[in-house]
Design a protein around this motif. Structure first.
Motif, mmCIF file in Angstrom:
data_model
loop_
_atom_site.group_PDB
_atom_site.id
_atom_site.type_symbol
_atom_site.label_atom_id
_atom_site.label_comp_id
_atom_site.label_asym_id
_atom_site.label_seq_id
_atom_site.Cartn_x
_atom_site.Cartn_y
_atom_site.Cartn_z
ATOM 1 N N MET A 5 0.842 -1.195 0.000
ATOM 2 C CA MET A 5 0.000 0.000 0.000
ATOM 3 C C MET A 5 0.878 1.245 0.000
ATOM 4 O O MET A 5 1.861 1.315 0.735
ATOM 5 N N GLN A 6 0.495 2.225 -0.811
ATOM 6 C CA GLN A 6 1.246 3.471 -0.891
ATOM 7 C C GLN A 6 0.394 4.656 -0.458
ATOM 8 O O GLN A 6 -0.828 4.663 -0.622
ATOM 9 N N CYS A 7 1.063 5.655 0.067
ATOM 10 C CA CYS A 7 0.378 6.895 0.428
ATOM 11 C C CYS A 7 0.008 7.630 -0.859
ATOM 12 O O CYS A 7 0.851 7.799 -1.746
ATOM 13 N N PRO A 8 -1.244 8.084 -1.018
ATOM 14 C CA PRO A 8 -1.644 8.782 -2.242
ATOM 15 C C PRO A 8 -0.996 10.152 -2.399
ATOM 16 O O PRO A 8 -1.021 10.733 -3.484
ATOM 17 N N LYS A 55 -13.155 4.772 9.865
ATOM 18 C CA LYS A 55 -13.808 6.006 9.433
ATOM 19 C C LYS A 55 -14.947 5.664 8.494
ATOM 20 O O LYS A 55 -14.741 5.034 7.464
ATOM 21 N N GLN A 56 -16.156 6.058 8.891
ATOM 22 C CA GLN A 56 -17.355 5.777 8.097
ATOM 23 C C GLN A 56 -17.467 4.295 7.752
ATOM 24 O O GLN A 56 -17.799 3.909 6.635
ATOM 25 N N GLY A 57 -17.150 3.443 8.743
ATOM 26 C CA GLY A 57 -17.276 2.004 8.574
ATOM 27 C C GLY A 57 -16.157 1.361 7.788
ATOM 28 O O GLY A 57 -16.225 0.170 7.490
ATOM 29 N N LYS A 58 -15.103 2.101 7.451
ATOM 30 C CA LYS A 58 -14.000 1.555 6.664
ATOM 31 C C LYS A 58 -12.673 1.793 7.393
ATOM 32 O O LYS A 58 -12.542 2.718 8.190
ATOM 33 N N GLN A 59 -11.705 0.909 7.089
ATOM 34 C CA GLN A 59 -10.394 1.009 7.720
ATOM 35 C C GLN A 59 -9.689 2.291 7.261
ATOM 36 O O GLN A 59 -9.518 2.540 6.072
ATOM 37 N N ASN A 60 -9.298 3.084 8.246
ATOM 38 C CA ASN A 60 -8.554 4.306 7.959
ATOM 39 C C ASN A 60 -7.056 4.065 8.160
ATOM 40 O O ASN A 60 -6.646 3.293 9.027
ATOM 41 N N HIS A 61 -6.233 4.695 7.327
ATOM 42 C CA HIS A 61 -4.792 4.548 7.417
ATOM 43 C C HIS A 61 -4.136 5.924 7.539
ATOM 44 O O HIS A 61 -4.728 6.933 7.159
ATOM 45 N N ILE A 62 -2.916 5.931 8.054
ATOM 46 C CA ILE A 62 -2.151 7.165 8.139
ATOM 47 C C ILE A 62 -0.734 6.916 7.641
ATOM 48 O O ILE A 62 -0.137 5.864 7.916
ATOM 49 N N CYS A 63 -0.211 7.862 6.891
ATOM 50 C CA CYS A 63 1.158 7.765 6.380
ATOM 51 C C CYS A 63 2.106 8.320 7.442
ATOM 52 O O CYS A 63 1.958 9.463 7.884
ATOM 53 N N VAL A 64 3.054 7.496 7.856
ATOM 54 C CA VAL A 64 4.009 7.924 8.878
ATOM 55 C C VAL A 64 4.908 9.037 8.348
ATOM 56 O O VAL A 64 5.302 9.955 9.075
ATOM 57 N N ALA A 65 5.175 9.022 7.055
ATOM 58 C CA ALA A 65 6.103 9.988 6.470
ATOM 59 C C ALA A 65 5.517 11.394 6.388
ATOM 60 O O ALA A 65 6.169 12.372 6.761
ATOM 61 N N CYS A 84 2.477 11.071 -0.890
ATOM 62 C CA CYS A 84 3.942 11.048 -1.034
ATOM 63 C C CYS A 84 4.472 9.714 -1.548
ATOM 64 O O CYS A 84 5.690 9.550 -1.708
ATOM 65 N N SER A 85 3.586 8.739 -1.752
ATOM 66 C CA SER A 85 3.934 7.405 -2.268
ATOM 67 C C SER A 85 4.756 6.573 -1.298
ATOM 68 O O SER A 85 5.302 5.528 -1.676
ATOM 69 N N SER A 86 4.845 6.989 -0.054
ATOM 70 C CA SER A 86 5.568 6.209 0.941
ATOM 71 C C SER A 86 4.799 4.928 1.248
ATOM 72 O O SER A 86 3.568 4.889 1.209
ATOM 73 N N THR A 87 5.542 3.871 1.566
ATOM 74 C CA THR A 87 4.907 2.604 1.934
ATOM 75 C C THR A 87 4.881 2.391 3.447
ATOM 76 O O THR A 87 4.468 1.328 3.917
#
Length: 230
Positions: free
Chosen positions: A1-4, A17-27, A6-9
């Motif tokens: 999976m990439q950050c939309p 969030k709204q019933g779906k898995q939310n992610h955060i980019c550490v970078a 910065c493209s970091s993995t």
């Protein structure tokens, strides 16, 4: 999976969030979910159905409960149509006797009163012109200019104090008895538009939205259909 962004993995889960898995980019700190819903598109029939419900006394949230269309979407459609329509459908008939009256409502909160001034032809149904504002002669002036161009023989009013100073002597008839046309038209506005009901939880947050709603309703009452939002 990439950050939309910065493209970091280097990605971590960050709750739901709204019933779906939310992610955060550490970078870079960008938050996102795996997949986003494709924006819904509605047919012209659904748009017209929602707007028809609106000009038949239903509020936006009631329309959402009945049709499943989110109320902000219906609000957007009303604004779209309101921008397209004139203040009132045009008429080629010059009124010989005009009636004028004021309808009280509010915007935002109950103490923020605003008046809808209307003018009608004594002998024909429909509202010829209207203005929104306070209860002063300054608000009445634009309505006088619009309807005065028709050069009515007489104007029937309820005797509000601003009229004698703006209507020539002998041209005004003060009589509630002969105001049944304009009072009936104002009653129809209250009946068909939820935000104009006397006791209602529906109200206008802005004067602009009230104007769009009146334009749409007057079009509907004249032609018995609603335009399709583009």
């Amino acid at each position: 999976m990439q950050c939309p962004q910065c493209s970091s993995t280097h990605i971590r889960k960050n709750g739901i969030k709204q019933g779906k898995q939310n992610h955060i980019c550490v970078a870079c700190g960008r938050q996102f979910i795996d997949t986003y819903d494709t924006p819904r598109t509605y047919s012209d029939d659904i748009k017209q159905h929602c707007l028809t419900l609106y000009v038949n006394g239903m509020g936006f949230r009631a329309i959402e409960r009945v049709t499943g269309v989110h109320h902000p979407t219906v609000i957007y459609w009303v604004k779209q149509v309101g921008h397209q329509l004139p203040d009132a459908p045009s008429s080629d008939k010059v009124p010989q006797v005009g009636q004028r009256d004021e309808l009280e409502t509010f915007v935002g909160f109950e103490k923020n009163k605003i008046w809808l001034w209307t003018a009608v032809d004594h002998f024909r149904p429909g509202i010829l012109a209207w203005v929104l504002g306070d209860h002063s002669g300054e608000t009445f002036q634009p309505l006088r200019a619009i309807v005065g161009a028709g050069k009515c023989y007489f104007y029937v009013t309820d005797g509000w104090s601003v009229y004698p100073g703006l209507i020539a002597d002998g041209d005004q008839i003060v009589s509630k008895t002969y105001m049944t046309r304009v009072e009936g038209e104002n009653t129809r506005l209250r009946h068909y538009l939820a935000r104009l009901h006397r006791k209602t939880l529906c109200y206008s947050n802005s004067e602009e939205m009230l104007r769009h709603s009146i334009r749409l309703l007057l079009h509907y009452l004249r032609f018995w259909d609603v335009p399709v939002p583009q």
